[in-house]
Design a protein around this motif. Sequence first.
Motif, mmCIF file in Angstrom:
data_model
loop_
_atom_site.group_PDB
_atom_site.id
_atom_site.type_symbol
_atom_site.label_atom_id
_atom_site.label_comp_id
_atom_site.label_asym_id
_atom_site.label_seq_id
_atom_site.Cartn_x
_atom_site.Cartn_y
_atom_site.Cartn_z
ATOM 1 N N ASP A 211 0.740 -1.350 0.126
ATOM 2 C CA ASP A 211 0.062 -0.059 0.017
ATOM 3 C C ASP A 211 0.857 1.281 -0.138
ATOM 4 N N PHE B 15 -1.594 7.562 1.466
ATOM 5 C CA PHE B 15 -1.130 7.255 2.675
ATOM 6 C C PHE B 15 0.298 8.142 2.833
ATOM 7 N N LEU C 140 -5.143 10.190 3.922
ATOM 8 C CA LEU C 140 -5.013 9.173 5.217
ATOM 9 C C LEU C 140 -3.624 9.025 5.485
ATOM 10 N N ASP D 181 -4.613 -0.561 -1.562
ATOM 11 C CA ASP D 181 -6.100 -0.625 -0.925
ATOM 12 C C ASP D 181 -6.782 0.148 -2.229
ATOM 13 N N HIS E 261 -10.607 0.970 -2.972
ATOM 14 C CA HIS E 261 -11.905 1.086 -2.599
ATOM 15 C C HIS E 261 -12.854 1.729 -3.470
ATOM 16 N N TRP F 40 -12.478 5.950 8.766
ATOM 17 C CA TRP F 40 -11.405 6.556 8.165
ATOM 18 C C TRP F 40 -12.050 7.833 7.251
ATOM 19 N N HIS G 276 -10.237 7.397 1.091
ATOM 20 C CA HIS G 276 -8.959 7.176 0.797
ATOM 21 C C HIS G 276 -8.755 6.215 -0.220
ATOM 22 N N TYR H 296 -7.333 -5.298 5.585
ATOM 23 C CA TYR H 296 -6.129 -4.707 5.971
ATOM 24 C C TYR H 296 -4.946 -5.529 5.289
ATOM 25 N N LEU I 206 3.027 0.527 3.718
ATOM 26 C CA LEU I 206 2.223 1.213 4.995
ATOM 27 C C LEU I 206 0.927 0.442 5.043
ATOM 28 N N ALA I 207 0.366 0.605 6.249
ATOM 29 C CA ALA I 207 1.059 1.253 7.541
ATOM 30 C C ALA I 207 1.237 0.155 8.638
ATOM 31 N N TYR J 247 -1.403 -1.331 10.529
ATOM 32 C CA TYR J 247 -2.696 -1.859 9.937
ATOM 33 C C TYR J 247 -2.380 -2.877 8.819
ATOM 34 N N CYS J 248 -2.060 -2.528 7.700
ATOM 35 C CA CYS J 248 -2.026 -3.239 6.448
ATOM 36 C C CYS J 248 -0.772 -4.257 6.497
#
Length: 200
Positions: free
Chosen positions: A21, A26, A32, A63, A65, A79, A82, A116, A141-142, A145-146
């Motif tokens: 990611d 990011f 984000l 990511d 979305h 969130w 993003h 994630y 990243l991050a 999280y992921c």
Amino acid sequence: MNKANQNDLQPQPGDVLLIVDVQNDFLPGGSLAVPRGDEVVPVLNRYLNIFVANNLPVYATRDWHPERHCSFKAQGGPWPPHCVQGTRGAEFAAALQLPPSAVIVSKAATVEQDAYSGFHVTDLDERLRAANIRRLFIGGLATDYCVLSTVRDALRLGYRVLLLGDAIRAVDIQPGDGLRAEQEMLGLGAQRITVEEVAA
Ligand code: VGL
Ligand code: ZN
């Protein structure tokens, strides 16, 4: 460190570089932004050079979305919007030197499903198995999280994980989240490395 261990860190057949990611949203200025997220890019480029020079595979998760994704605040998620598909924020960092052969893995690509981990509802495990991959060099990243979720899944699925300690950054919503995530990954069996050890 003895020679045997050092050689073991040299990327070899059966290894992949898995970049998590590294997308504009990011990075500083993104929707984000991960503090100092941009600092992973030049370091990842050094790992990329080593993998490409050795003809070894590179994978990059993103990511990805849809608009009105369930993880966005307007939909009740945690969130800001993003990494919306097709937007500049969802593009990989321009300075990241992904080779044309890089395999792109998109995740969390439907409104109702968040992910994630790069392994969650993707064909990543299948593809790695088909390519006889046993060891994953993971950065991006991050951290909290992921990267954390991807490393947990990788270890659970039986891969060896080399965590790129110099090429990860954390969101740190709570101070220390990144450090705790790193401790958890090491406790689960990931090995922390830096690019100097690989390039040595
Ligand atoms: C991520 C928060 C929301 C990540 C993705 O890539 O770590 N973090 N979506
Ligand atoms: Zn997301």
